[in-house]
Design a protein around this motif. Structure first.
Motif, PDB file in Angstrom:
ATOM      1  N   ARG A  73      43.377  31.859  29.145  1.00 44.76           N
ATOM      2  CA  ARG A  73      43.790  33.382  29.034  1.00 44.76           C
ATOM      3  C   ARG A  73      45.126  33.577  28.484  1.00 44.76           C
ATOM      4  NH1 ARG A  73      38.910  33.015  29.930  1.00 44.76           N
ATOM      5  NH2 ARG A  73      37.882  33.930  31.805  1.00 44.76           N
ATOM      6  N   VAL A  75      47.584  35.788  28.296  1.00 41.47           N
ATOM      7  CA  VAL A  75      48.333  36.781  29.102  1.00 41.47           C
ATOM      8  C   VAL A  75      49.792  36.762  29.358  1.00 41.47           C
ATOM      9  CG1 VAL A  75      47.974  38.001  31.527  1.00 41.47           C
ATOM     10  CG2 VAL A  75      46.070  36.898  30.447  1.00 41.47           C
ATOM     11  N   TYR A  94      48.983  40.719  41.530  1.00 41.17           N
ATOM     12  CA  TYR A  94      49.470  40.329  40.188  1.00 41.17           C
ATOM     13  C   TYR A  94      49.085  41.116  39.262  1.00 41.17           C
ATOM     14  CZ  TYR A  94      48.108  37.405  35.963  1.00 41.17           C
ATOM     15  OH  TYR A  94      47.926  37.120  34.704  1.00 41.17           O
ATOM     16  N   GLN A  98      46.470  40.999  28.819  1.00 42.96           N
ATOM     17  CA  GLN A  98      45.498  40.145  28.187  1.00 42.96           C
ATOM     18  C   GLN A  98      45.373  40.755  26.676  1.00 42.96           C
ATOM     19  OE1 GLN A  98      41.807  37.315  28.711  1.00 42.96           O
ATOM     20  NE2 GLN A  98      42.702  38.315  30.373  1.00 42.96           N
ATOM     21  N   HIS A 109      34.610  31.253  33.102  1.00 48.50           N
ATOM     22  CA  HIS A 109      34.970  30.659  34.096  1.00 48.50           C
ATOM     23  C   HIS A 109      34.957  31.415  35.416  1.00 48.50           C
ATOM     24  CE1 HIS A 109      39.541  32.045  34.080  1.00 48.50           C
ATOM     25  NE2 HIS A 109      38.824  32.702  34.521  1.00 48.50           N
ATOM     26  N   HIS A 111      36.463  32.109  39.844  1.00 52.18           N
ATOM     27  CA  HIS A 111      37.414  31.758  40.885  1.00 52.18           C
ATOM     28  C   HIS A 111      37.151  32.708  41.985  1.00 52.18           C
ATOM     29  CE1 HIS A 111      39.567  35.022  38.495  1.00 52.18           C
ATOM     30  NE2 HIS A 111      39.519  33.935  37.280  1.00 52.18           N
ATOM     31  N   ARG A 117      40.138  45.061  35.237  1.00 50.20           N
ATOM     32  CA  ARG A 117      40.738  45.133  34.172  1.00 50.20           C
ATOM     33  C   ARG A 117      41.024  46.751  33.571  1.00 50.20           C
ATOM     34  NH1 ARG A 117      40.460  39.668  33.850  1.00 50.20           N
ATOM     35  NH2 ARG A 117      38.663  39.200  34.544  1.00 50.20           N
ATOM     36  N   HIS A 150      32.861  34.809  34.291  1.00 49.06           N
ATOM     37  CA  HIS A 150      33.367  36.002  33.314  1.00 49.06           C
ATOM     38  C   HIS A 150      34.085  35.123  32.257  1.00 49.06           C
ATOM     39  CE1 HIS A 150      36.649  35.251  36.453  1.00 49.06           C
ATOM     40  NE2 HIS A 150      37.418  35.398  35.330  1.00 49.06           N
ATOM     41  N   HIS A 152      35.574  36.721  28.095  1.00 46.86           N
ATOM     42  CA  HIS A 152      35.763  37.755  27.214  1.00 46.86           C
ATOM     43  C   HIS A 152      35.649  37.379  25.734  1.00 46.86           C
ATOM     44  CE1 HIS A 152      37.750  38.874  31.057  1.00 46.86           C
ATOM     45  NE2 HIS A 152      38.664  37.648  30.869  1.00 46.86           N
ATOM     46  N   ASP A 164      45.358  43.273  33.250  1.00 51.94           N
ATOM     47  CA  ASP A 164      44.577  42.483  34.482  1.00 51.94           C
ATOM     48  C   ASP A 164      45.224  42.952  35.566  1.00 51.94           C
ATOM     49  OD1 ASP A 164      42.661  41.105  32.958  1.00 51.94           O
ATOM     50  OD2 ASP A 164      43.954  39.427  32.330  1.00 51.94           O
TER      51      ASP A 164
HETATM   52  O1  GTQ Z   1      40.592  37.074  32.641  1.00 50.18           O
HETATM   53  O2  GTQ Z   1      40.054  35.369  34.182  1.00 50.18           O
HETATM   54  O3  GTQ Z   1      45.434  37.646  33.905  1.00 50.18           O
HETATM   55  O4  GTQ Z   1      41.693  34.181  35.609  1.00 50.18           O
HETATM   56  C1  GTQ Z   1      44.657  35.626  35.181  1.00 50.18           C
HETATM   57  C2  GTQ Z   1      43.893  35.045  35.650  1.00 50.18           C
HETATM   58  C3  GTQ Z   1      43.179  36.884  33.895  1.00 50.18           C
HETATM   59  C4  GTQ Z   1      40.726  36.277  33.583  1.00 50.18           C
HETATM   60  C5  GTQ Z   1      44.467  36.768  34.096  1.00 50.18           C
HETATM   61  C6  GTQ Z   1      42.617  34.877  35.090  1.00 50.18           C
HETATM   62  C7  GTQ Z   1      42.112  36.036  34.265  1.00 50.18           C
END
Ligand code: GTQ
Length: 348
Positions: A73, A75, A94, A98, A109, A111, A117, A150, A152, A164
């Motif tokens: 990612r 970011v 957080y 991005q 991935h 989590h 977004r 997810h 992108h 994000d």
């Molecule tokens: O897009 O999956 O800013 O997993 C930080 C962790 C974005 C994401 C972030 C993440 C993602």
């Protein structure tokens, strides 16, 4: 500690005692009670603005240094200046910007952290959530609930940037983080674009669909077009003195927040309108999506233009003054505080 100051001898005795019990991993409550149980929130976070005009070039620079695939990612984390090194914008939230360039993919991935977004800049990217893609358009509010796959991608010809918002600090605090990568970079498309919105976000749900209150919504995109149309339609009415015209995004099947850990809001401040001072215990991240406004936070004034991000910490009084009509997106940990019976607000 209250009462009179100790005499020098008692101070020395106590200090020696603290050192002795310190060796047994103990420490006296009375030295820290005021900080542990404050009269009111005293957030270590500070109010801070990221002006998009200033940070956009920094974000684009990252695009020349590392690929989305290599970064997983790509970011830039927006760190609260008073909480550097902790990857957070408030103690519980957080935020990051991005970037995805034409032709790139940010591999699939999932989590246990929930993500939202807010699309800010550029066209042609998509996010896929559990087998359905959605084209990202500016102002769209898109969610990837906990444990949903997810990825992108950018099939267009311009760089795309979005904000994000994740509950990473909450999950870290609870030591409940799990993550896994998919075998393939992107998910197979299982449903046509718009399927979830049609099924769950059109004032109807499938006939046998019932959700538990804490379940995230199946609606994973709240299109800007609809948000803007709603706000414009209600803007003819009388604005609320503290909010202007403010709506909260919901899971339409339950009326609760789209995801259990984060609330999101959209508000229109009419041209020339000034809101009255307001504070709440949920530290909030604001993004200006349209127009411009001055936001004063405990006496400091921030001039907000399109795509600027502002963090207002817990229990900080703030006020909006819109020159032209302005629209702000915001998100916070309000549903967590409400579930725990902690949330408070004050309308001056
Ligand atoms: O897009 O999956 O800013 O997993 C930080 C962790 C974005 C994401 C972030 C993440 C993602």
């Amino acid at each position: 500690m209250t009462g009179h100051a100790p005499d020098p001898e008692s101070r020395l005795q106590r200090k020696a005692y603290y050192d002795r019990i310190g060796a047994d991993s103990m420490t006296p409550l009375w030295e820290v009670l005021g900080a542990l149980v404050p009269h009111q929130p005293r957030s270590p976070a500070v109010a801070h603005q990221w002006a998009y005009a200033d940070v956009r070039d920094r974000v684009m620079e990252a695009g020349r240094l590392i690929s989305a695939a290599e970064a997983e990612r790509r970011v830039l984390i927006l760190e609260n200046p008073a909480l550097r090194g902790q990857s957070c914008i408030t103690q519980s939230l957080y935020a990051g910007l991005q970037l995805i360039l034409p032709g790139e993919v940010a591999p699939a991935h999932r989590h246990t952290q929930s993500a939202l977004r807010l699309v800010l800049d550029g066209e042609g990217a998509y996010t896929a959530v559990d087998g359905e893609r959605t084209t990202m358009r500016r102002g769209d509010f898109i969610i990837t609930p906990a444990w949903t796959w997810h990825d992108h991608g950018n099939t267009g010809n311009e760089p795309v940037v979005w904000l994000d918002g994740l509950d990473i600090p909450i999950v870290r605090f609870l030591d409940a983080g799990f993550a896994e990568k998919s075998d393939s970079d992107f998910q197979a498309v299982a449903r046509p674009e718009g399927d979830a919105l049609a099924r769950y976000g059109s004032n109807m749900v499938p006939v046998d669909f019932y959700q538990e209150p804490a379940d995230p919504t199946r609606v994973f995109v709240y299109p800007w077009e609809r948000t803007q149309a709603s706000l414009k339609a209600i803007a003819g009415g009388t604005p609320d003195p503290h909010f202007g015209h403010k709506q909260r995004y919901v899971n339409p099947a339950t009326g609760r927040s789209p995801m259990p850990t984060m609330a999101a809001f959209s508000q229109l401040i009419p041209a020339g309108f000034e809101t009255r001072p307001y504070r709440c215990t949920d530290g909030t991240v604001y993004v200006c999506l349209a127009g411009s406004a001055e936001v004063s936070v405990e006496g400091s004034t921030f001039r907000m233009a399109e795509n600027d991000v502002l963090v207002v910490p817990s229990w900080h009084s703030h006020q909006f003054r819109a020159g032209s009509e302005a629209i702000f997106f915001s998100y916070s940990d309000r549903p967590v505080q409400q579930a725990l019976g902690l949330w408070r607000e004050h309308r001056a």
